[in-house]
Design a protein around this motif. Structure first.
Motif, PDB file in Angstrom:
ATOM      1  N   TYR A   1       0.752  -1.310   0.173  1.00 63.14           N
ATOM      2  CA  TYR A   1      -0.094   0.030  -0.156  1.00 63.14           C
ATOM      3  C   TYR A   1       1.095   1.164   0.076  1.00 63.14           C
ATOM      4  N   ASP A   2       0.192   2.284  -0.649  1.00 66.84           N
ATOM      5  CA  ASP A   2       0.920   3.733  -0.474  1.00 66.84           C
ATOM      6  C   ASP A   2      -0.351   4.679  -0.235  1.00 66.84           C
ATOM      7  N   VAL A   3      -0.203   5.160   1.057  1.00 69.95           N
ATOM      8  CA  VAL A   3      -1.309   6.163   1.262  1.00 69.95           C
ATOM      9  C   VAL A   3      -0.856   7.366   1.941  1.00 69.95           C
TER      10      VAL A   3
ATOM     11  N   GLU B   1      -7.531   3.497  -4.730  1.00 66.51           N
ATOM     12  CA  GLU B   1      -7.385   2.414  -5.685  1.00 66.51           C
ATOM     13  C   GLU B   1      -7.027   1.292  -4.935  1.00 66.51           C
ATOM     14  N   ILE B   2      -7.864   0.248  -5.128  1.00 64.83           N
ATOM     15  CA  ILE B   2      -7.313  -1.092  -4.445  1.00 64.83           C
ATOM     16  C   ILE B   2      -7.647  -2.027  -5.846  1.00 64.83           C
ATOM     17  N   SER B   3      -6.681  -2.742  -6.006  1.00 66.50           N
ATOM     18  CA  SER B   3      -6.508  -3.764  -6.979  1.00 66.50           C
ATOM     19  C   SER B   3      -5.980  -5.000  -6.598  1.00 66.50           C
ATOM     20  N   ASP B   4      -6.110  -6.041  -7.465  1.00 66.12           N
ATOM     21  CA  ASP B   4      -5.699  -7.440  -7.164  1.00 66.12           C
ATOM     22  C   ASP B   4      -5.212  -7.959  -8.639  1.00 66.12           C
TER      23      ASP B   4
ATOM     24  N   ASN C   1      -2.965 -13.529  -5.569  1.00 65.81           N
ATOM     25  CA  ASN C   1      -1.899 -13.515  -4.683  1.00 65.81           C
ATOM     26  C   ASN C   1      -1.188 -12.249  -4.376  1.00 65.81           C
ATOM     27  N   LYS C   2      -1.666 -11.349  -4.896  1.00 63.92           N
ATOM     28  CA  LYS C   2      -1.377  -9.721  -4.585  1.00 63.92           C
ATOM     29  C   LYS C   2      -2.286  -8.946  -4.762  1.00 63.92           C
ATOM     30  N   ALA C   3      -2.349  -7.748  -3.879  1.00 62.23           N
ATOM     31  CA  ALA C   3      -3.336  -6.843  -3.599  1.00 62.23           C
ATOM     32  C   ALA C   3      -2.494  -5.567  -3.540  1.00 62.23           C
ATOM     33  N   ARG C   4      -3.094  -4.476  -4.039  1.00 64.62           N
ATOM     34  CA  ARG C   4      -2.301  -3.195  -3.712  1.00 64.62           C
ATOM     35  C   ARG C   4      -3.518  -2.005  -3.397  1.00 64.62           C
TER      36      ARG C   4
ATOM     37  N   GLN D   1     -13.114  -2.210 -13.019  1.00 62.63           N
ATOM     38  CA  GLN D   1     -12.548  -2.536 -14.096  1.00 62.63           C
ATOM     39  C   GLN D   1     -11.891  -4.018 -13.864  1.00 62.63           C
ATOM     40  N   PRO D   2     -12.116  -5.279 -14.644  1.00 61.79           N
ATOM     41  CA  PRO D   2     -11.513  -6.186 -14.477  1.00 61.79           C
ATOM     42  C   PRO D   2     -10.084  -6.195 -15.489  1.00 61.79           C
ATOM     43  N   LYS D   3      -9.070  -5.516 -14.928  1.00 69.29           N
ATOM     44  CA  LYS D   3      -7.834  -5.219 -15.646  1.00 69.29           C
ATOM     45  C   LYS D   3      -6.818  -5.895 -14.997  1.00 69.29           C
ATOM     46  N   ASP D   4      -6.316  -6.995 -15.524  1.00 70.67           N
ATOM     47  CA  ASP D   4      -5.227  -7.816 -14.907  1.00 70.67           C
ATOM     48  C   ASP D   4      -5.794  -8.120 -13.462  1.00 70.67           C
ATOM     49  N   GLY D   5      -6.889  -8.838 -13.182  1.00 69.24           N
ATOM     50  CA  GLY D   5      -7.279  -8.810 -12.014  1.00 69.24           C
ATOM     51  C   GLY D   5      -8.702  -8.018 -11.782  1.00 69.24           C
ATOM     52  N   VAL D   6      -8.950  -7.487 -10.751  1.00 65.03           N
ATOM     53  CA  VAL D   6     -10.046  -6.519 -10.483  1.00 65.03           C
ATOM     54  C   VAL D   6      -9.231  -5.133 -10.046  1.00 65.03           C
ATOM     55  N   ASN D   7      -9.923  -3.914 -10.721  1.00 67.13           N
ATOM     56  CA  ASN D   7      -9.287  -2.508 -10.257  1.00 67.13           C
ATOM     57  C   ASN D   7     -10.748  -1.802  -9.895  1.00 67.13           C
ATOM     58  N   LEU D   8     -10.654  -1.471  -8.458  1.00 64.07           N
ATOM     59  CA  LEU D   8     -11.644  -0.615  -7.931  1.00 64.07           C
ATOM     60  C   LEU D   8     -10.962   0.847  -7.644  1.00 64.07           C
ATOM     61  N   THR D   9     -11.399   2.042  -8.757  1.00 65.69           N
ATOM     62  CA  THR D   9     -10.911   3.250  -8.643  1.00 65.69           C
ATOM     63  C   THR D   9     -11.938   4.136  -8.230  1.00 65.69           C
TER      64      THR D   9
END
Length: 336
Positions: free
Chosen positions: A227-229, A276-279, A260-263, A309-317
């Motif tokens: 994370y970067d907040v 933004e949270i993505s996996d 196996n990764k989330a940001r 968006q389902p972008k290389d996983g799911v991206n919630l913006t």
């Protein structure tokens, strides 16, 4: 005659089948064995009896350990296969009569094991999350109690002493009594300022606690979290809502993403707040239910917008306006 045989087989099968729902502990293996034997003997009377093997394999998924369940399904499948080999029905009709039963015994059984293991994992994660929340709540209460004691205990003692002293001096030395009252006023104002600063600090720790909780939950699910907040951008109302949204997003990642990764990012972008949270999971967006609907309603109420968006996983913006007036108001309150 065939109808009588079918009715008899069903009459024997139904009590065993319903018993698997009533008792899934020590007796379950006996019910599975009974359905398997019913399939063995029934196949010599009616080819449709292969369905009993499928029910036995499905019930095996409820055994306590996945290894036992898989072992039971393999044994049932082998028994079904051997029964098919020695069946009196001539080839190739035998393949049509028993082939689907053997195949579906394996498929339905393994699917049931997978589903039960998923339910067990979700239950463990939910229990872990509840325990973490309880521990966090207890720790927060203890910290607030300790801070308030350190902040107010000494100050209130001084105010009490000075007030008592002013009461004693009011008749003998009014000037000194007035000075004591003035000291009480200054100490009270200073204490009020310190309390407001402390409350502001409690507010800013809401999302910090949720991020820590997120890290523990994702770690339990073998998902690496980065994370970067910048929490200074958020107003208390924004922070409270984003904390709940983060919790909902993490729940979806654990249950649906197979990642196996989330940001997580909370940054300033073009005079807006970017959340933004993505996996890196399979990129499936869960059907919009109360969770996703609630996220959209919360952000719309804050004057922001949401994009999934389902972008290389799911991206919630999420984009939110920076509430400068609210921030300035809080600074004025603290500075009074």
């Amino acid at each position: 005659m065939d109808i009588v045989i079918i009715i008899a087989l069903i009459a024997i099968f139904l009590p065993i089948y319903f018993a698997t729902y009533l008792d899934r502990n020590s007796k379950l293996k006996y019910y599975i064995g009974a359905m398997t034997m019913l399939g063995v003997f029934g196949m010599y009377l009616n080819s449709g009896s292969s369905v009993f093997f499928i029910y036995a394999a499905a019930a095996s998924a409820y055994l306590a350990r996945p290894k036992k369940a898989v072992r039971a399904i393999i044994i049932i499948s082998l028994v079904a296969l051997v029964s098919a080999i020695f069946s009196p029905i001539p080839m190739p009709w035998r393949l049509w009569a028993y082939g689907p039963g053997v195949i579906f015994t394996i498929l339905i059984g393994m699917l049931g094991v997978f589903q039960q293991e998923k339910l067990r994992t979700n239950a463990k994660l939910s229990l872990a999350q509840e325990e973490i929340e309880q521990l966090a709540t207890v720790a927060e209460r203890e910290r607030i109690a300790r801070d308030l004691h350190d902040l107010l205990g000494h100050t209130l003692s001084i105010i009490t002493l000075k007030s008592e002293l002013a009461g004693k001096l009011i008749d003998t030395d009014k000037q000194k009594a007035k000075q004591e009252i003035k000291d009480v006023e200054e100490i009270s104002r200073k204490t009020l300022k310190e309390v407001r600063v402390a409350i502001s600090g409690y507010r800013s720790r809401g999302l910090v606690a949720e991020i820590a909780n997120t890290k523990l939950i994702l770690s339990s699910a073998n998902i690496n979290f980065d994370y970067d907040v910048d929490l200074n951008l958020l107003s208390p109302l924004q922070e409270a809502n984003l904390s709940l949204i983060l919790r909902e997003a993490v729940t979806n990642i654990v249950r649906h993403s197979k990642a196996n990764k989330a940001r997580l990012k909370i940054l300033e972008k073009e005079k807006n707040i970017l959340f933004e949270i993505s996996d890196n999971g399979i990129g499936i967006i869960a059907k919009e239910g109360n969770g996703l609907k609630g996220i959209k309603e919360r952000i719309e109420a804050l004057g922001g917008n949401v994009e999934i968006q389902p972008k290389d996983g799911v991206n919630l913006t999420i984009l939110l306006p920076i509430e400068e007036k609210q921030a300035d108001l809080e600074k004025m309150l603290v500075g009074k």
